[in-house]
Design an enzyme around this catalytic site. Structure first.
Site, short mmCIF file in Angstrom:
data_model
loop_
_atom_site.label_atom_id
_atom_site.label_comp_id
_atom_site.label_asym_id
_atom_site.label_seq_id
_atom_site.Cartn_x
_atom_site.Cartn_y
_atom_site.Cartn_z
N TYR A 75 -14.12 0.57 6.71
CA TYR A 75 -13.92 -0.32 5.57
C TYR A 75 -12.81 -1.32 5.93
O TYR A 75 -11.80 -0.94 6.54
CB TYR A 75 -13.55 0.51 4.33
CG TYR A 75 -12.94 -0.31 3.22
CD1 TYR A 75 -13.67 -1.35 2.64
CD2 TYR A 75 -11.66 -0.07 2.76
CE1 TYR A 75 -13.12 -2.12 1.63
CE2 TYR A 75 -11.10 -0.83 1.75
CZ TYR A 75 -11.82 -1.86 1.19
OH TYR A 75 -11.28 -2.63 0.20
N LYS A 110 -15.74 4.76 -6.24
CA LYS A 110 -17.13 4.49 -5.95
C LYS A 110 -18.05 5.54 -6.62
O LYS A 110 -18.11 5.59 -7.82
CB LYS A 110 -17.32 4.42 -4.43
CG LYS A 110 -16.29 3.49 -3.74
CD LYS A 110 -16.39 2.07 -4.25
CE LYS A 110 -15.47 1.03 -3.62
NZ LYS A 110 -14.16 1.34 -3.18
N ASP A 115 -13.56 9.49 6.20
CA ASP A 115 -13.81 8.80 4.94
C ASP A 115 -15.24 9.14 4.53
O ASP A 115 -16.20 8.70 5.16
CB ASP A 115 -13.61 7.29 5.11
CG ASP A 115 -13.68 6.55 3.78
OD1 ASP A 115 -14.48 6.96 2.93
OD2 ASP A 115 -12.95 5.56 3.61
N ARG A 158 5.18 12.74 -12.03
CA ARG A 158 5.02 12.30 -10.64
C ARG A 158 4.87 13.51 -9.72
O ARG A 158 4.37 13.41 -8.60
CB ARG A 158 6.20 11.40 -10.21
CG ARG A 158 6.11 10.96 -8.76
CD ARG A 158 6.84 9.63 -8.50
NE ARG A 158 8.16 9.56 -9.08
CZ ARG A 158 9.22 10.21 -8.60
NH1 ARG A 158 9.12 10.98 -7.54
NH2 ARG A 158 10.40 10.09 -9.19
N1 PLP Z 1 -13.06 3.62 1.88
C1 PLP Z 1 -14.22 2.97 1.70
C2 PLP Z 1 -15.42 3.39 2.50
C3 PLP Z 1 -14.31 1.93 0.78
O1 PLP Z 1 -15.48 1.28 0.62
C4 PLP Z 1 -13.15 1.56 0.05
C5 PLP Z 1 -13.19 0.45 -0.92
O2 PLP Z 1 -14.13 -0.32 -0.96
C6 PLP Z 1 -11.95 2.25 0.28
C7 PLP Z 1 -11.94 3.29 1.19
C8 PLP Z 1 -10.69 1.89 -0.47
O3 PLP Z 1 -10.77 2.40 -1.76
P1 PLP Z 1 -10.05 1.75 -3.03
O4 PLP Z 1 -10.67 0.39 -3.26
O5 PLP Z 1 -10.32 2.75 -4.12
O6 PLP Z 1 -8.60 1.63 -2.70
#
Ligand code: PLP
Length: 412
Positions: A122, A212, A187, A67
């Site tokens: 998101y 992704k 992001d 951890r």
């Molecule tokens: N940021 C974006 C732009 C996303 O599209 C997503 C998920 O679709 C996330 C963050 C969250 O990621 P995770 O699904 O890996 O928790």
């Protein structure tokens, strides 16, 4: 040649692998240990202290407990940091675990409650911030309103560009200037380090849902944040305390995917540009959201972003009924959430990924989002054409009529 002079393609192949020849191996080793033998109490204790406060092991043999530190995860983190031109990176069990750690580290754990968040985001990020679950207070605003919303207790500015799902571009440097020293997290999931390096534009942290494009094959859930050693220490501390760890097998797969990331992005982007251009002329389509068409009036492509990427969204003339018919009618595209993999996906943001977003900020029910994969673009267009034309025929009356009726997700 110094590795800080390597180009992106070279870094993608070699970063995080510099010691392999010395170890006498060609593929990175996977360390699945949950605990680690300690040479003596003193070194173990010193190392524990260092890592629980966000640092690295103090010496060889000082890893203590997974951890706190795992070498397979650390390899992926080093590679990602190199691609982001950052000092360090910290990986998490998901993109949302990464965002949670960023929010905790910059707000409640240091006595600041307020977050300024630039919409659109998101749906999960919008939900996390809007729910106040972490004890924060959020002001959602547009890009140009950031400065006006900064308060003495603002700990963090959150933005996403290109934004999910309608691909709006946000000027990172302009937001950093407005934030006036408040840390900014970008992001960078849609762009990846191949197309955009937010830290070079002044952002404090670049965050990815590694689920992704970084993973790229739809088989790992993960998140990662790059930044200065100091800002990543704060995240490692949260991770050590709260435990949102990335499993080493996930880290291995992510690291394995990085060498092909530049090639995948380039090819997927080329197909997306072709498909977006074609969709813009399709009779069933009212609007295409893609920065490579006319979605970049300020010229951020070139200045901030090296290309428009491989995500796009379309507004359908036939509204929700068309969206339902198209998502059901495609064969090559999979009707599924997520994005950024080698295969193409289609989904309905208002019903799925952006469902938790309040109605006034939610994408329209007439919008579907496409993630363009590595299939031949002509086959993808033929697949879409079949589904769009069938949907068009079924909903002919709907779009000949009143378009203003297309709002909100139909109850189902
Ligand atoms: N940021 C974006 C732009 C996303 O599209 C997503 C998920 O679709 C996330 C963050 C969250 O990621 P995770 O699904 O890996 O928790």
């Amino acid at each position: 040649m110094r590795d800080d002079l390597w180009h992106l393609d070279t870094l993608a192949v070699h970063a995080g692998r510099e010691d392999l020849a010395t170890l006498g191996v060609h593929a990175p080793p996977i360390d699945l240990s949950t605990t680690n033998p300690l040479p003596d109490i003193e070194l173990g204790g010193d190392s524990y202290e260092a890592m629980a406060t966000g640092g690295r092991p103090v010496a060889e043999g000082g890893m203590v407990y997974a951890r706190l530190w795992n070498p397979t995860v650390a390899r992926f983190e080093d590679a990602l940091a190199a691609l982001e031109h950052a000092e360090a990176a910290a990986a998490f069990a998901s993109g949302m675990a990464a965002m949670t750690a960023v929010v905790i580290a910059h707000t409640v754990s240091i006595g600041r409650r307020h977050v300024v968040a630039v919409r659109p985001l998101y749906g999960g990020t919008d939900h996390l911030l809007g729910s106040a679950m972490l004890g924060t207070e959020v002001t959602f605003c547009r890009e140009e309103e950031v400065a006006a919303n900064i308060r003495p207790d603002t700990g963090l500015v959150v933005l996403e560009t290109p934004a999910n799902p309608t691909l709006e571009l946000v000027d990172i440097a302009a937001v950093v200037a407005q934030a006036g020293g408040v840390p900014v997290v970008v992001d960078n999931t849609f762009a990846t380090p191949v197309l955009q390096n937010p830290i070079e534009l002044g952002a404090t942290m670049s965050l990815h849902s590694a689920t992704k494009y970084l993973g790229g094959h739809g088989d790992v859930i993960a998140g990662v944040v790059a930044g200065s050693e100091q800002s990543i220490e704060a995240l490692r501390r949260v991770r050590a305390i709260t435990g949102g760890l990335l499993h080493p097998l996930g880290a291995y797969l992510l690291h394995r995917g990085l060498p092909t990331l530049p090639l995948r992005m380039e090819r997927q982007q080329r197909s997306a540009q072709r498909i977006a251009t074609w969709l813009a002329e399709h009779p069933a389509v009212a609007e295409v959201f893609y920065p490579g068409l006319d979605g970049d009036p300020r010229g951020l492509i070139g200045r901030q972003l090296r290309g428009p990427g491989a995500m796009l969204a379309v507004r359908l003339r036939g509204g929700y009924d068309s969206a339902a018919a198209v998502t059901a009618g495609v064969r090559l595209f999979t009707h599924a959430v997520s994005l950024g993999g080698v295969d193409s996906l289609i989904q309905h943001p208002a019903a799925l990924t952006h469902r938790p977003v309040p109605a006034e900020a939610r994408p329209g029910a007439d919008i579907v989002r496409l993630s363009i994969g590595l299939e031949d673009a002509a086959d993808l267009m033929a697949d879409l054409d079949g589904a769009l034309t069938a949907a068009d025929r079924r909903s002919g009356d709907a779009y000949a009529g009143n378009l203003s009726e297309v709002s909100g997700v139909r109850a189902h």
